[in-house]
Scaffold this motif. Structure first.
Motif, PDB file in Angstrom:
ATOM      1  N   ASP A  34       2.594   4.503  -1.031  1.00  0.00           N
ATOM      2  CA  ASP A  34       2.370   5.475  -2.095  1.00  0.00           C
ATOM      3  C   ASP A  34       3.643   6.301  -2.241  1.00  0.00           C
ATOM      4  OD1 ASP A  34       1.702   7.830  -3.554  1.00  0.00           O
ATOM      5  OD2 ASP A  34      -0.410   7.591  -3.023  1.00  0.00           O
ATOM      6  N   GLY A  62       0.796  -1.218   0.000  1.00  0.00           N
ATOM      7  CA  GLY A  62       0.000   0.000   0.000  1.00  0.00           C
ATOM      8  C   GLY A  62       0.830   1.269   0.000  1.00  0.00           C
ATOM      9  N   SER A  76      -6.082  -4.198  -1.380  1.00  0.00           N
ATOM     10  CA  SER A  76      -7.248  -3.778  -2.166  1.00  0.00           C
ATOM     11  C   SER A  76      -7.543  -4.710  -3.334  1.00  0.00           C
ATOM     12  CB  SER A  76      -7.044  -2.350  -2.685  1.00  0.00           C
ATOM     13  OG  SER A  76      -5.857  -2.249  -3.461  1.00  0.00           O
ATOM     14  N   ASN A 112      -4.927   0.077   1.162  1.00  0.00           N
ATOM     15  CA  ASN A 112      -4.643  -0.159  -0.255  1.00  0.00           C
ATOM     16  C   ASN A 112      -3.826  -1.431  -0.470  1.00  0.00           C
ATOM     17  OD1 ASN A 112      -5.983   2.138  -0.958  1.00  0.00           O
ATOM     18  ND2 ASN A 112      -4.179   3.328  -1.515  1.00  0.00           N
TER      19      ASN A 112
END
Length: 283
Positions: free
Chosen positions: A251, A249, A264, A261
């Motif tokens: 970013d 996840g 996900s 995320n």
């Protein structure tokens, strides 16, 4: 609903590529293995049932001819880090042969927006695919569970943690990565695959938590300021994980982890029971 049924896999070694071949075959897909003439993996039982063709990856015309002959719709690259430069001529061949989707060799930490090392190399290749007009599909999986012993020096007889070891990271079993890849490629329509990214996570854990599993097997856990000589890649990765960058996840643009995320993409394999670190490493 039209689905993809014809695939080629480059880099079908025993770690991840061969497992993807096996998983695709188990789902009834047609699979061609693109192997270099020097490959030692073509006799692997993982490839049983696939068509195996040897070709120089740098020979664009030869590779394109193979792809056309077998009517390949999707090309999956599972090339190791050292072979990543070979992806560019393979992409050129895919463009020439009319391949509809290219899955680049990701299968690790998120690379979009990455600012160093292999992150940049993989991001640049994604940009190259875009310049060719070939849709891509990227998979972020975290570290393979089977690699955890290597990155923590278990071969020394100890579980070595560089730093505090409390940062969470994503980890997924090799068979789960291969199975997920085959699952989405054969069950989702092209519109959901083109220029998409799937982030998956078999388990969210930390080196301290994994260390506790090893400690239960009477293997000493040590927090160290440096790893043994020669542990260059391991030192780099443990350093990234200490910063939280080991999560699927993560970013790179925001420079932070977004935990929700990380898993996900898991929902794209409904009903699947993801393997745990304890199960895979038999702890």
């Amino acid at each position: 609903m039209s689905l993809y049924t014809s695939f080629a896999v480059a880099g079908a070694g025993p770690t991840i590529g061969g497992r993807i071949v096996k998983a695709l075959l188990e789902r009834g897909a047609s699979v061609v293995v693109l192997a270099r003439p020097s490959s030692t993996s073509i006799s692997s039982p993982l490839l049983e049932g696939a068509k195996i063709v040897t070709a120089d990856y740098a020979d664009v015309k030869a590779v394109a001819s193979v792809l056309r002959e077998h009517k390949v719709e999707v090309l999956v690259s599972a090339l190791a880090y050292g072979a990543l430069p070979s992806q560019s001529p393979i992409a050129d061949a895919a463009k020439e042969a009319g391949v509809k989707l290219f899955v680049p060799s990701e299968f690790g930490l998120p690379t979009e927006g990455g600012k160093g090392g292999h992150l940049v190399i993989k991001s640049q290749f994604a940009d190259y695919l875009k310049s060719l007009g070939i849709p891509s599909l990227r998979f972020y999986t975290g570290i393979f569970m089977e690699f955890i012993p290597q990155f923590t020096g278990v071969e020394t007889g100890k579980f070595l943690i560089l730093g505090k070891g409390d940062a969470f990271f994503s980890t997924t079993a090799l068979d789960d990565v291969a199975g997920f890849t085959a699952q989405v490629l054969t069950s989702l329509p092209p519109a959901k695959l083109h220029d998409a990214t799937f982030r998956i996570e078999g388990e969210r854990t930390s080196f301290n938590k994994v260390g506790a599993l090893y400690a239960s097997k009477n293997i000493s856990v040590e927090h160290v300021t440096s790893l043994p000589e020669g542990y260059v890649k391991e030192t780099l990765l443990q350093g990234l994980f200490e910063q939280g960058r080991g999560s699927s996840g993560w970013d790179n643009y925001a420079d932070q982890d977004i935990p929700e995320n990380a898993y996900s993409g898991n929902a794209a394999w409904p009903g699947h029971q993801w393997k745990s670190v304890k199960e895979v490493l038999e702890l």
